[in-house]
Motif scaffolding. Structure first.
Motif, PDB file in Angstrom:
ATOM      1  N   ALA A  42       0.817  -1.229   0.000  1.00 56.79           N
ATOM      2  CA  ALA A  42       0.000   0.000   0.000  1.00 56.79           C
ATOM      3  C   ALA A  42       0.841   1.266   0.000  1.00 56.79           C
ATOM      4  O   ALA A  42       0.431   2.283  -0.549  1.00 56.79           O
ATOM      5  N   CYS A  43       2.023   1.209   0.606  1.00 59.62           N
ATOM      6  CA  CYS A  43       2.796   2.442   0.832  1.00 59.62           C
ATOM      7  C   CYS A  43       3.797   2.751  -0.279  1.00 59.62           C
ATOM      8  O   CYS A  43       4.283   3.880  -0.344  1.00 59.62           O
ATOM      9  N   CYS A  44       4.138   1.798  -1.110  1.00 59.32           N
ATOM     10  CA  CYS A  44       5.205   2.054  -2.075  1.00 59.32           C
ATOM     11  C   CYS A  44       4.667   2.741  -3.336  1.00 59.32           C
ATOM     12  O   CYS A  44       3.898   2.145  -4.091  1.00 59.32           O
ATOM     13  N   PRO A  45       5.078   3.969  -3.591  1.00 65.17           N
ATOM     14  CA  PRO A  45       4.562   4.704  -4.754  1.00 65.17           C
ATOM     15  C   PRO A  45       5.059   4.158  -6.088  1.00 65.17           C
ATOM     16  O   PRO A  45       4.541   4.536  -7.136  1.00 65.17           O
ATOM     17  N   ALA A  46       6.081   3.306  -6.055  1.00 63.05           N
ATOM     18  CA  ALA A  46       6.593   2.744  -7.308  1.00 63.05           C
ATOM     19  C   ALA A  46       6.020   1.354  -7.587  1.00 63.05           C
ATOM     20  O   ALA A  46       6.391   0.721  -8.571  1.00 63.05           O
ATOM     21  N   HIS A  47       5.140   0.879  -6.701  1.00 67.97           N
ATOM     22  CA  HIS A  47       4.543  -0.463  -6.832  1.00 67.97           C
ATOM     23  C   HIS A  47       5.630  -1.531  -6.981  1.00 67.97           C
ATOM     24  O   HIS A  47       5.546  -2.409  -7.839  1.00 67.97           O
TER      25      HIS A  47
ATOM     26  N   LEU B 250      -1.953   6.098   6.942  1.00 63.64           N
ATOM     27  CA  LEU B 250      -2.165   5.411   5.659  1.00 63.64           C
ATOM     28  C   LEU B 250      -2.435   3.925   5.898  1.00 63.64           C
ATOM     29  O   LEU B 250      -3.365   3.334   5.337  1.00 63.64           O
ATOM     30  N   VAL B 257      -1.250   4.436  -1.437  1.00 63.43           N
ATOM     31  CA  VAL B 257      -0.718   5.797  -1.609  1.00 63.43           C
ATOM     32  C   VAL B 257      -0.877   6.306  -3.047  1.00 63.43           C
ATOM     33  O   VAL B 257      -1.168   7.487  -3.271  1.00 63.43           O
ATOM     34  N   THR B 258      -0.730   5.426  -4.016  1.00 61.67           N
ATOM     35  CA  THR B 258      -0.844   5.895  -5.407  1.00 61.67           C
ATOM     36  C   THR B 258      -2.298   6.228  -5.764  1.00 61.67           C
ATOM     37  O   THR B 258      -2.548   7.088  -6.608  1.00 61.67           O
ATOM     38  N   TYR B 282       8.663  11.423 -12.081  1.00 66.19           N
ATOM     39  CA  TYR B 282       7.803  10.858 -11.027  1.00 66.19           C
ATOM     40  C   TYR B 282       8.722  10.311  -9.940  1.00 66.19           C
ATOM     41  O   TYR B 282       9.671   9.586 -10.245  1.00 66.19           O
TER      42      TYR B 282
END
Lengths: 59, 437
Positions: A42-47, B250, B257-258, B282
């Protein structure tokens, strides 16, 4: 602005892959016991992380 | 304690961000032999900030900073916004005084950090990019463990002082035993895009002329109620847009988050700013949100910790600061290190002047002034109910629907009664806000 998926966004960046020394390793036992694995997803913006069908966290 | 072994350098700085570069620059200018090690392929390649630098501090270090450095725009408009799903209540603060003298500028770190590193080289520092420091070298002395250098791969480099400027997740400070693992509510994740737009379009959309810039800060629906906020800053011909959300909230709210970032980009009041733009970059970054509580031990025998690595970031809800605090800590550290080197004693007792100087400067004083800000910003109601109540009060004032009007006080009472907010919470939060800010 045209909506973009995370992989599409990442293609805009330039990366130098450290193939000899990948530095991310998930401790599956801790991830499962503490629920941290789901938080990583859930927290990683880079998936970078994904939850597999058997509940393990892949990188 | 005095040094005995022959060092390769007087000072080794780990990390070529703002704190590392400014420390290295000042010491090199004093004639010290300085090695600046950066893990990225070039300084700035791994660094990310929201993008507003409060610039008075760095102008003391580089008097011609505003003309010489790769500065984007000079911020004269601050737009503080309670953003709801279908409404928005904001303070739109424009002030010509903010441009003369300049108070804050937007920057892009890939450009700024590269410029700072060039300055370090000109001053005589040696820069070693693309190198990861694996650990600090230590020796046991009479007064305990002392840092005597660094190990990078097979190379061991010795120095009289090591400066840990390796960012918020400082492995060096943790490994040296100066920092513990932070609790989740002290940490947030930031996600940011840089979006290109023609210069003229930006100036029209944000009501700017020349090199003026705007900084929009938002709370509420921009993070779907998760503790944190959204930002939108103008560069010369691009926008920096992002969110910062607290990791504990969160996780607790089981959000991705995305998804939150996409929600912000697509928000009805934000999307028009981005219309026609093209993504340039990005990125994401861990952000320190603990305030003064995160600043622990920052000095030991042979080592000091600066910038984000020392936990020096400050979110007051109005201003979000990190880069100017990094500059301030670098100035204090460089002065203390230089003085310790003159004295030929780089023990903790002598290097402790860094801490004294830090807390005598605007950095430490501001960290103390806003010590209660992090807990105030953990108030849940800030991210949903307050924005909605403010909008409902104004809706009651502006929605002239042919029904007889009521005094604003009664409209406010009715709006409050219809919301989940209680008067005692309002009073409590008001007092907490006054104390925190």
């Amino acid at each position: 602005m045209k909506p973009l998926s995370v992989p599409e966004r990442l293609t805009k960046n330039r990366f130098n892959l450290d193939e000899q020394e990948s530095h991310i390793e998930v401790n599956q036992e801790i991830a499962k016991a503490t629920g941290t694995g789901k938080a990583l997803v859930a927290c990683c913006p880079a998936h970078v992380y994904a939850e597999e069908s058997d509940g393990t966290i892949s990188v | 304690m005095t040094e005995t072994a022959e060092p390769d350098f007087e000072v080794i700085v780990i990390g070529a961000g703002i704190a590392g570069c400014v420390t290295a620059y000042q010491l090199a200018r004093q004639g010290r032999s300085v090695l600046l090690i950066e893990r990225g392929e070039a300084p700035g390649s791994k660094n990310l900030s929201g993008g507003v630098l409060y610039s008075r501090g760095i102008q003391r270090v580089f008097p011609d900073f505003l003309n010489e450095a790769p500065v984007e725009r000079r911020i004269t408009r601050n737009y503080i916004n309670f953003l709801n799903a279908d409404s928005s209540v904001a303070i739109d603060y424009k002030d010509a005084r903010l441009a003369d003298p300049v108070n804050a500028v937007t920057v892009l770190r890939a450009k700024l950090d590269a410029w700072l590193a060039e300055k370090c080289e000109e001053a005589g520092a040696l820069i070693m990019p693309g190198v990861r420091v694996d650990r600090v070298l230590t020796e046991d002395g009479a007064a305990g463990k002392r840092v005597v250098g660094v190990q990078a791969g097979d190379d061991e480099l010795r120095a009289l002082v090591v400066v840990a400027a390796d960012g918020v997740n400082s492995f060096i400070a943790k490994e040296a035993g100066l920092r513990e693992k932070e609790p989740q509510h002290h940490l947030a994740v930031g996600v940011k895009s840089v979006v290109s737009l023609p210069r003229k379009t930006i100036e029209e959309r944000f009501n700017l002329t020349g090199d003026e810039g705007a900084a929009i800060a938002a709370v509420g629906d921009c993070t779907e109620g998760v503790g944190g906020g959204g930002f939108l800053y103008t560069n010369i011909d691009s926008l920096s847009i992002g969110i910062v959300v607290r990791l504990d909230d969160l996780t607790a709210k089981k959000k991705v988050v995305t998804d939150i970032f996409d929600h912000f980009l697509e928000h009805r009041f934000i999307a028009p700013y981005l219309e026609g733009g093209e993504l340039l970059e990005y990125g994401c970054h861990l952000v320190a949100e603990g305030g003064l509580d995160m600043v622990g031990e920052i000095v030991m025998d042979g080592m000091v910790v600066v910038g984000d690595a020392a936990g020096l970031t400050l979110n007051t809800g109005l201003t979000v600061r990190g880069m100017d605090l990094a500059v301030g800590s670098a100035v204090a550290a460089a002065e203390a290190i230089n003085s310790a080197l003159e004295q030929k004693d780089t023990s903790k007792a002598v290097l402790a002047r860094y801490r004294d100087k830090l807390f005598a400067s605007y950095v430490g004083k501001d960290m103390k002034t806003y010590a209660k800000a992090p807990s105030f910003l953990e108030v849940e109601r800030m991210y949903k109910e307050y924005g909605e109540v403010f909008a409902n009060v104004l809706y009651g004032a502006f929605n002239l629907d042919t029904q007889p009007r009521e005094h604003l006080r009664k409209v406010a009472r009715t709006s409050l009664a219809r919301s989940p907010l209680k008067m005692r919470q309002l009073v409590k939060d008001g007092i907490a806000g006054a104390r925190a800010l």
